[in-house]
Scaffold this motif. Structure first.
Motif, PDB file in Angstrom:
ATOM      1  N   ARG A  61       0.829  -1.209   0.000  1.00 63.85           N
ATOM      2  CA  ARG A  61       0.000   0.000   0.000  1.00 63.85           C
ATOM      3  C   ARG A  61       0.866   1.263   0.000  1.00 63.85           C
ATOM      4  NH1 ARG A  61      -5.385  -0.803   1.076  1.00 63.85           N
ATOM      5  NH2 ARG A  61      -5.995  -2.871   1.832  1.00 63.85           N
ATOM      6  N   ARG A  62       1.948   1.215   0.757  1.00 67.84           N
ATOM      7  CA  ARG A  62       2.837   2.371   0.795  1.00 67.84           C
ATOM      8  C   ARG A  62       3.470   2.590  -0.577  1.00 67.84           C
ATOM      9  NH1 ARG A  62       5.141   1.304   5.169  1.00 67.84           N
ATOM     10  NH2 ARG A  62       4.101   2.851   6.465  1.00 67.84           N
ATOM     11  N   PHE A  63       3.833   1.505  -1.256  1.00 68.54           N
ATOM     12  CA  PHE A  63       4.410   1.624  -2.589  1.00 68.54           C
ATOM     13  C   PHE A  63       3.408   2.255  -3.559  1.00 68.54           C
ATOM     14  CE2 PHE A  63       4.644  -0.272  -6.858  1.00 68.54           C
ATOM     15  CZ  PHE A  63       5.869   0.229  -7.274  1.00 68.54           C
ATOM     16  N   PHE A  64       2.155   1.809  -3.500  1.00 65.78           N
ATOM     17  CA  PHE A  64       1.146   2.383  -4.399  1.00 65.78           C
ATOM     18  C   PHE A  64       0.879   3.854  -4.055  1.00 65.78           C
ATOM     19  CE2 PHE A  64      -0.317  -2.088  -5.354  1.00 65.78           C
ATOM     20  CZ  PHE A  64       0.019  -2.029  -6.691  1.00 65.78           C
ATOM     21  N   GLY A  65       1.013   4.207  -2.769  1.00 68.16           N
ATOM     22  CA  GLY A  65       0.896   5.615  -2.402  1.00 68.16           C
ATOM     23  C   GLY A  65       2.002   6.457  -3.039  1.00 68.16           C
ATOM     24  N   LEU A  66       3.237   5.911  -3.023  1.00 72.52           N
ATOM     25  CA  LEU A  66       4.348   6.595  -3.683  1.00 72.52           C
ATOM     26  C   LEU A  66       4.131   6.665  -5.189  1.00 72.52           C
ATOM     27  CD1 LEU A  66       7.385   5.017  -1.800  1.00 72.52           C
ATOM     28  CD2 LEU A  66       6.735   7.415  -1.767  1.00 72.52           C
ATOM     29  N   LEU A  67       3.604   5.585  -5.742  1.00 74.47           N
ATOM     30  CA  LEU A  67       3.361   5.544  -7.178  1.00 74.47           C
ATOM     31  C   LEU A  67       2.310   6.577  -7.577  1.00 74.47           C
ATOM     32  CD1 LEU A  67       4.298   3.997  -9.667  1.00 74.47           C
ATOM     33  CD2 LEU A  67       2.432   2.381  -9.311  1.00 74.47           C
ATOM     34  N   LYS A  68       1.310   6.770  -6.720  1.00 75.32           N
ATOM     35  CA  LYS A  68       0.296   7.809  -6.987  1.00 75.32           C
ATOM     36  C   LYS A  68       0.957   9.191  -6.996  1.00 75.32           C
ATOM     37  CE  LYS A  68      -3.943   9.541  -7.216  1.00 75.32           C
ATOM     38  NZ  LYS A  68      -3.673  10.988  -7.209  1.00 75.32           N
ATOM     39  N   GLU A  69       1.881   9.426  -6.070  1.00 77.29           N
ATOM     40  CA  GLU A  69       2.602  10.705  -6.070  1.00 77.29           C
ATOM     41  C   GLU A  69       3.409  10.859  -7.353  1.00 77.29           C
ATOM     42  OE1 GLU A  69       4.700  11.916  -2.541  1.00 77.29           O
ATOM     43  OE2 GLU A  69       3.584  10.474  -1.339  1.00 77.29           O
ATOM     44  N   LEU A  70       4.064   9.793  -7.783  1.00 78.94           N
ATOM     45  CA  LEU A  70       4.838   9.830  -9.030  1.00 78.94           C
ATOM     46  C   LEU A  70       3.949  10.202 -10.209  1.00 78.94           C
ATOM     47  CD1 LEU A  70       7.495   7.278 -10.239  1.00 78.94           C
ATOM     48  CD2 LEU A  70       5.567   7.808 -11.699  1.00 78.94           C
ATOM     49  N   ILE A  71       2.777   9.585 -10.291  1.00 76.25           N
ATOM     50  CA  ILE A  71       1.850   9.862 -11.395  1.00 76.25           C
ATOM     51  C   ILE A  71       1.411  11.329 -11.372  1.00 76.25           C
ATOM     52  CG2 ILE A  71      -0.456   9.338 -12.293  1.00 76.25           C
ATOM     53  CD1 ILE A  71       0.026   6.433 -11.283  1.00 76.25           C
ATOM     54  N   ASP A  72       1.124  11.837 -10.171  1.00 75.89           N
ATOM     55  CA  ASP A  72       0.709  13.242 -10.058  1.00 75.89           C
ATOM     56  C   ASP A  72       1.822  14.179 -10.491  1.00 75.89           C
ATOM     57  OD1 ASP A  72      -1.747  12.475  -9.142  1.00 75.89           O
ATOM     58  OD2 ASP A  72      -1.271  12.728  -7.018  1.00 75.89           O
ATOM     59  N   ILE A  73       3.064  13.827 -10.169  1.00 76.90           N
ATOM     60  CA  ILE A  73       4.191  14.708 -10.483  1.00 76.90           C
ATOM     61  C   ILE A  73       4.490  14.714 -11.977  1.00 76.90           C
ATOM     62  CG2 ILE A  73       6.698  15.002 -10.180  1.00 76.90           C
ATOM     63  CD1 ILE A  73       6.282  13.982  -7.288  1.00 76.90           C
ATOM     64  N   VAL A  74       4.554  13.528 -12.596  1.00 73.17           N
ATOM     65  CA  VAL A  74       4.921  13.469 -14.018  1.00 73.17           C
ATOM     66  C   VAL A  74       3.738  13.816 -14.914  1.00 73.17           C
ATOM     67  CG1 VAL A  74       6.718  11.774 -13.569  1.00 73.17           C
ATOM     68  CG2 VAL A  74       4.452  10.978 -14.221  1.00 73.17           C
ATOM     69  N   ASN A  75       2.504  13.640 -14.378  1.00 74.25           N
ATOM     70  CA  ASN A  75       1.289  14.047 -15.091  1.00 74.25           C
ATOM     71  C   ASN A  75       1.184  13.393 -16.474  1.00 74.25           C
ATOM     72  OD1 ASN A  75      -1.141  15.469 -15.199  1.00 74.25           O
ATOM     73  ND2 ASN A  75      -0.207  17.224 -16.229  1.00 74.25           N
TER      74      ASN A  75
END
Length: 528
Positions: A24-38
């Motif tokens: 779950r923590r990894f997917f939380g980081l992945l969500k941040e990555l997606i938001d940043i790279v857009n």
């Protein structure tokens, strides 16, 4: 949900990792990555891959690995965050971090963090390095094609919390799909987390207030020793968009795009939620109220420290979160509330294990910006000067000196403008005492009294009635202008016929000739 053939490798890999909280923590980081790279799911610059044989899930941007979770054959789950090589010196001071180059000649490093040190992943310096690197990787011209096929379900699991929960449940219980087919429902198993001591015995929202130099910022140091704390200093232009979330423009290939970026308060709430075993705020909100309350009450305390809270327009910075700060309205409390954020449209609440500790300087005129709504939601603890901690230097009793000056200031002005003991704490020689008065205390008195030198003389015992010898006075009368003296100076009488007095600071003090300033110049401040 019944898995299809493309979801099964992801489910099997999650099962092999064997740690739902880490996933779950990894997917939380992945969500941040997606938001940043857009970038959307399926964009050629992204490749989210699952490698079952190595028990790893990797997020690639262009030609480079950007984020990774893996379970080595021996050891604990690891997270790999890619940063630029230039960040190495800034990060290596933390000996618990491990580094690994992506390739022999690569300009990038993977920062490796084990599950037992997962708190390091939220270190501000590391997060800044990682986020800056992601933006650089998007612009790289070193592009695929990737040898591994993009698994769209990895992207979907990061974006869709319900789908993510289903995937993790199926990984935890392979028979779940069969039982769903037969009409049975199964509750999601609880994520495992270590039980920590209960929350500290202090208000959830606390403001330490007092005059300058009373140790308010120093009082934050014990909180900073906690690995789950973050510090921010408010300033007049600080805004809601920086504190909670906001849209920021970014230029890519000459095109302007607008991305939602999370502020420090949002990140502090997310970090507190993760200490309770949740991957994201959404996971916490999707849980039952009973589970949420139990987990958050047992989770380790997290701290958001705000220095100089009244320097910003606090009502504007906190915005609609003012109500959520109340202890009984927090997630896990009896009357918990949450709201929808205006930019991301995500549900948001303040967890019970997050403590907000702030400092406030009472001499700052911006104190008026603290409205009644905020005052009602914060507890206030006054910090006053403590003369008892000061010693004796060259026969000067620093405690008596400070106590006398503050009593005079309180009489002439108010208690909020006293001088804090920190102005004299490090004074251990006569020269340092002279320097403290010249560079800090006398300029502070000038600010307090708007250059009303007669009152400054009263504070320092330099007025004639106190009986100090003229040579001992730190602030002296330079000249008194009578009518005759004024006529001589101007050639005629000015409009004002009042007697004018000008002042000067002791020239020996001004010129750092401290040997010419006897100790009695300070003793006679408190001793007539």
């Amino acid at each position: 949900m019944l898995p299809d053939s493309q979801q099964q490798p992801l489910i099997d890999c999650i099962r092999d990792i064997g740690h739902p909280e880490a996933v779950r923590r990894f997917f939380g980081l992945l969500k941040e990555l997606i938001d940043i790279v857009n970038l959307p799911n399926g964009d050629a610059r992204l490749a989210f891959t699952v490698r079952q044989e190595k028990v790893t899930i990797i997020a690639n941007i262009n030609f480079f690995q950007a984020l990774r979770i893996q379970k080595p054959r021996r050891g604990e789950v690891e997270y790999h965050l890619t940063v630029k090589k230039s960040c190495h010196d800034r990060l290596k001071i933390n000996e618990e971090l491990a580094f690994e180059p992506l390739t022999e000649k690569s300009d990038y490093l993977a920062v490796i963090i084990g599950q037992s040190n997962v708190h390091l992943m939220y270190q501000p310096t590391l997060r800044t390095c990682w986020e800056d690197c992601l933006l650089e990787l998007v612009e790289s011209n070193k592009r695929g094609p990737h040898s591994a096929k993009h698994n769209a379900d990895v992207y979907r699991a990061a974006e869709d919390e319900a789908f993510q929960s289903d995937i993790i449940r199926l990984a935890d219980d392979p028979t779940l799909a069969d039982r769903v087919l037969n009409g049975y429902s199964v509750e999601e198993p609880e994520a495992e987390y270590e039980v920590e001591p209960e929350q500290p015995n202090q208000p959830h929202n606390l403001v330490l207030f007092g005059p300058p130099g009373t140790g308010k910022t120093f009082a934050l140091q014990p909180y900073l020793a906690n690995k789950n704390s973050s510090l921010i200093t408010f300033h007049p232009s600080y805004s809601y968009e920086e504190f909670v979330e906001g849209i920021r423009p970014e230029i890519s290939n000459g095109q302007i795009s607008y991305k939602i970026r999370k502020g420090i308060f949002h990140k502090a709430c997310s970090s507190a939620i993760q200490q309770a075993g949740y991957g994201t705020l959404a996971d916490c909100l999707n849980d039952t109220p009973e589970n949420r309350s139990r987990k958050l009450k047992k989770a380790p305390a997290c701290y958001l420290l705000i220095d100089e809270i009244n320097r910003a327009n606090v009502a504007s910075v906190f915005g609609d979160l003012i109500t959520l700060l109340e202890p009984d309205k927090r997630l896990g409390a009896e009357n918990e509330l949450w709201l929808t954020l205006p930019y991301s449209q995500e549900r948001f609440g303040v967890p019970l294990n997050l403590f907000v500790v702030a400092t406030m300087n009472t001499t700052d005129r911006s104190i008026a910006l603290l409205d009644i709504a905020l005052r009602r939601r914060f507890s206030f603890r006054e910090m006053l000067p403590d003369p008892t901690i000061l010693g004796v230097v060259d026969g000067v009793e620093l405690g008596s000196l400070l106590r006398t000056m503050n009593e005079r200031i309180e009489y002439l002005l108010d208690r909020d403008h006293q001088i804090g003991h920190a102005y004299l704490t490090n004074v251990d020689t006569h020269a340092k005492l002279c320097a403290a008065f010249r560079d800090r205390i006398i300029p502070l008195l000038q600010e307090y009294f708007f250059n009303d030198w007669a009152k400054i003389q009263l504070i320092l015992g330099d007025n004639s009635a106190w009986g100090k010898d003229p040579d001992l006075r730190l602030v002296r009368i330079k000249k008194k202008y009578t009518s005759a003296a004024a006529s001589k100076l101007f050639g005629e009488m000015p409009d004002s016929i009042d007697e004018v007095v000008t002042y000067e600071i002791n020239p020996s003090l001004q010129q750092s000739d401290y040997e010419q300033i006897p100790a009695d110049a300070f003793v006679k401040i408190y001793q007539k």
